[in-house]
Enzyme design. Structure first.
Site, short mmCIF file in Angstrom:
data_model
loop_
_atom_site.label_atom_id
_atom_site.label_comp_id
_atom_site.label_asym_id
_atom_site.label_seq_id
_atom_site.Cartn_x
_atom_site.Cartn_y
_atom_site.Cartn_z
N LYS A 273 -10.72 9.87 6.90
CA LYS A 273 -9.65 9.76 7.89
C LYS A 273 -10.21 10.09 9.27
CE LYS A 273 -5.86 11.43 4.94
NZ LYS A 273 -4.89 10.33 4.99
N ARG A 348 -2.37 8.76 -5.89
CA ARG A 348 -1.93 7.97 -7.05
C ARG A 348 -2.90 8.12 -8.23
NH1 ARG A 348 -1.80 2.64 -3.44
NH2 ARG A 348 -1.31 4.28 -1.93
N1 BES Z 1 -2.05 12.08 1.96
C1 BES Z 1 -2.00 10.76 2.45
C2 BES Z 1 -0.60 10.31 2.89
C3 BES Z 1 0.08 11.07 3.99
C4 BES Z 1 0.22 10.49 5.24
C5 BES Z 1 0.66 12.31 3.77
C6 BES Z 1 0.89 11.17 6.24
C7 BES Z 1 1.32 12.98 4.78
C8 BES Z 1 1.44 12.41 6.01
C9 BES Z 1 -2.45 9.78 1.38
O1 BES Z 1 -3.38 10.26 0.47
C10 BES Z 1 -3.08 8.61 2.08
O2 BES Z 1 -4.05 8.82 2.73
N2 BES Z 1 -2.51 7.44 1.92
C11 BES Z 1 -3.00 6.26 2.52
C12 BES Z 1 -2.99 5.18 1.48
C13 BES Z 1 -3.63 3.91 1.91
C14 BES Z 1 -5.11 4.10 2.07
C15 BES Z 1 -3.33 2.86 0.89
C16 BES Z 1 -2.09 5.89 3.68
O3 BES Z 1 -0.88 6.00 3.53
O4 BES Z 1 -2.60 5.54 4.74
ZN ZN Z 2 -5.39 10.08 1.17
#
Ligand code: BES
Ligand code: ZN
Ligand code: ZN
Length: 494
Positions: A273, A348
């Site tokens: 990230k 997931r």
């Molecule tokens: N932990 C994050 C999602 C999240 C986003 C939690 C904002 C709290 C606040 C999750 O693991 C994630 O990174 N999801 C990705 C998935 C994508 C790569 C398909 C996302 O939502 O960007």
């Molecule tokens: Zn994530």
């Protein structure tokens, strides 16, 4: 590395900052808050004529708080319009509780007494709830924590319909919510997956439910390939925590199973990230797990006659060691293969193993909570959670109603097959990445693959954490999910 150790007493102390007690009558030596209907001024028997005419004017001007100050004690009066205890009215009172709490703390009050002249006990309970939740502080890492501590310690409720048991039940639910907040607020420098599982053991011991923790060896033996894959980039081992509350007098034959995402920090893994930006608040990525512990705690402490099981797969998600690479193929514990196209879609993967594990219990309903997708936040913001599921309509509705009642609102999305088609891989049974749109739904379709029971998924990515306080939702972890799950279980299975 040296880490500050928190004892369980501290964890609970931080949650137990406010005592909620029922009182036989209004306490005269404490500050007071009186709730009354604005057309029932005659019930305010302690006011003299002059004060009454002052009140009338204030009510005409639609003031929502009338303040009297006498001998250093504050008395706040809340004139309410006659309306039944609907969700909006209850939420207004919680929010009002939070703002009065701030005034009481700034005037260094230690006790307050709520007097309810409306005859609706839900109103005084909501006010007390808002105050107690707002009085939460996470002070562990301050040198001068004593000095920073809020002054208010006790909320008395003088309401002939509120029993000592009602006050105690509310206290337990508030404490459970605040335990969840503290777990979320703990950074990963303290709250590794192993430490998280230890905290769950402590909560179980204190609240009266059993806790079993699977360590890395057992997780390997159970072939939990999702949890192991996410953990592969970390030097800290994963844990899989199984909590069970099974009272002798349980009314349900099949258990309610709660599953919570326990990613103690989400860097994104090799699909790193960016920071500053999306990584900055990712200690909150175990908020689903925290909600499950909190719900278990509230249910057990209030001794609800319901068999409930809580499952929390936990790990950090990092890019070190043998971190999973995009395009790797992993195998979940049921044999399903997954092509990992983005290591940041890790929630997931660990939930898949937990949902497979849940199959053995043949649950009445299984509810998972997870900070799963940014898409859920983009769709509905931070005011609500995204909900999807295969449980019967009336069960989905009951959960939505509980969410509304405690103001942890939900919005339901569909689970049409089309979204699932996006999760098909060219080289494995599934891939962990869907299309560009509605990512909260394709994520849910991925999870659905691992369920063979009535199931509800709650994506709490929006409301789980906030970098600014809003009323009784203090800055940091919100503890969202605890009060909703408790209300849902209490209302529908007891
Ligand atoms: N932990 C994050 C999602 C999240 C986003 C939690 C904002 C709290 C606040 C999750 O693991 C994630 O990174 N999801 C990705 C998935 C994508 C790569 C398909 C996302 O939502 O960007
Ligand atoms: Zn994530
Ligand atoms: Zn995550």
């Amino acid at each position: 590395m040296q880490v500050a150790l928190i004892t369980f007493e501290q964890l609970i102390d931080q949650a137990r900052m406010t005592q909620i007690k029922s009182a036989k009558s209004t306490l005269l030596n404490a500050s007071g808050i009186t709730i009354f209907y604005n057309d029932e001024l005659s019930k305010l028997t302690d006011l003299d004529k002059q004060q009454l005419s002052f009140f009338k004017k204030e009510i005409e001007q639609e003031k929502d708080v009338i303040t009297l100050q006498e001998l250093g004690l504050y008395n706040y009066y809340l004139p309410l319009k006659k309306e039944s205890a609907n969700p909006e009215a209850l939420e207004k009172l919680r929010m009002k509780g939070a703002s009065l709490l701030a005034s009481l703390n700034s005037s260094k009050s230690s006790e307050v007494c709520i007097t309810n002249l409306t005859g609706e006990k839900e109103l005084s309970l909501a006010l007390a709830e808002g105050m107690a939740l707002a009085n939460y502080q996470f002070l562990k890492y301050f040198k001068d924590k004593k000095k920073r501590q809020n002054s208010l310690t006790t909320i008395h409720i003088a309401d002939k319909y509120v029993t000592a048991k009602d006050a105690e039940a509310l206290q337990h639910v508030v404490e459970a919510t605040l335990v969840a907040r503290t777990l979320i607020n703990e950074p990963v420098s303290y709250l590794s997956a192993v430490q998280f599982s230890k905290e769950m053991q402590k909560v179980g011991k204190e609240s009266g439910f059993s806790v079993k923790v699977l360590g890395k060896k057992e997780i390997e033996a159970k072939k939990m390939g999702g949890l192991l894959a996410v953990n592969a980039g970390s030097i800290d081992p994963p844990t899989f925590t199984i909590m069970e509350y099974k009272p002798e007098k349980a009314r349900n034959k099949k258990p309610i199973v709660l599953v919570g995402k326990g990613v103690v920090f989400d860097t994104g893994g090799l699909s790193l990230k960016p920071t500053p930006n999306s990584m900055d608040e990712m200690k909150c990525d175990m908020s689903g797990g925290a909600a499950v512990v909190g719900a278990m705690m509230a249910v057990a402490k209030n001794q609800l006659p319901v068999h409930v099981i809580g499952l929390v797969p936990a790990t950090d998600n990092r890019p070190g060691m043998n971190a999973v690479c995009p395009q790797d193929v992993i195998t979940i514990s049921d044999g399903t293969t997954v092509e990992v196209l983005n290591t940041d879609a890790e929630g997931r993967l660990i939930l898949a193993d937990a949902l497979v594990w849940a199959q053995q219990y043949k649950p009445e309903v299984c509810i998972d909570l997870a900070t799963l997708t940014g898409a859920a936040v983009r769709a509905i913001g931070t005011y609500a959670s995204a909900v999807m599921g295969t449980a019967e309509r009336n069960v989905m509705d009951q959960l939505a109603e509980s969410g509304m009642h405690v103001w942890e609102r939900t919005v339901q999305f569909p689970l049409w097959k089309d979204y699932g088609d996006e999760m098909k891989s060219d080289i494995a049974d599934l891939k962990n990445l869907g299309g560009a749109y509605a990512g909260q739904i394709s994520a849910a379709k991925f999870l659905e693959h691992f369920t063979d029971y009535p199931w509800i998924h709650i994506d709490i990515a929006g409301p789980a954490y906030s970098n600014g306080a809003s009323g009784y939702r203090t800055k940091g972890g919100s503890g969202v999910g605890v009060r909703m799950l408790y209300d849902f279980i209490h209302k529908n299975y007891c």
